[in-house]
Design a protein around this motif. Sequence first.
Motif: not given
Lengths: 113, 112
Positions: B83-89, B106-111
Amino acid sequence: SAVISQKPSRDICQRGTSLTIQCQVDSQVTMMFWYRQQPGQSLTLIATANQGSEATYESGFVIDKFPISRPNLTFSTLTVSNMSPEDSSIYLCSVDSGHAEQYFGPGTRLTVT
Amino acid sequence: AQSVSQHNHHVILSEAASLELGCNYSYGGTVNLFWYVQYPGQHLQLLLKYFSGDPLVKGIKGFEAEFIKSKFSFNLRKPSVQWSDTAEYFCAVNPYGQNFVFGPGTRLSVLP
């Protein structure tokens, strides 16, 4: 890695006014860079600022609109002149580490009303 | 025009899923390659870099990237996201003697 601070962190300005953003680095660096990150978009290089010489501007950016100072090896300023709402953006300072890497400051979030 | 592209604008994953973010560039000469990450409310941080040598580079927080010269690609991977990897790459390319060019992100959303 270099520690970079920027002032102000955010500001709301009226159109037609100017804002000067400061960038301070905790070590001496040759090359400093100013980027713009518009809402929802990537980083666009505005100019490269080397101490003792005029800044080099990228296509689409001019000195009259974005004057830059680089008085020493640890400090630079970017002024956003005669602002319009289209200038609303995050402005980022970065430095070259000397090892072909760039480190970024926290950014200045500018809103122009 | 020379450019950097990233395959996905927004990626949504569940925790423990594997991640691969694509990055391609169009510069023909020698390049240095980078992935930067921007966590919510934080500034850009360097995740990993490739200058030369082993095309598989490892970065912080379990990330790795593979440089495939023939494909002009530098894809970012992580076997199991958190979940803590939610970020913009952001992928970035530094052609030799030129300035950095950043991809669109790329916007990453981790649920959870």
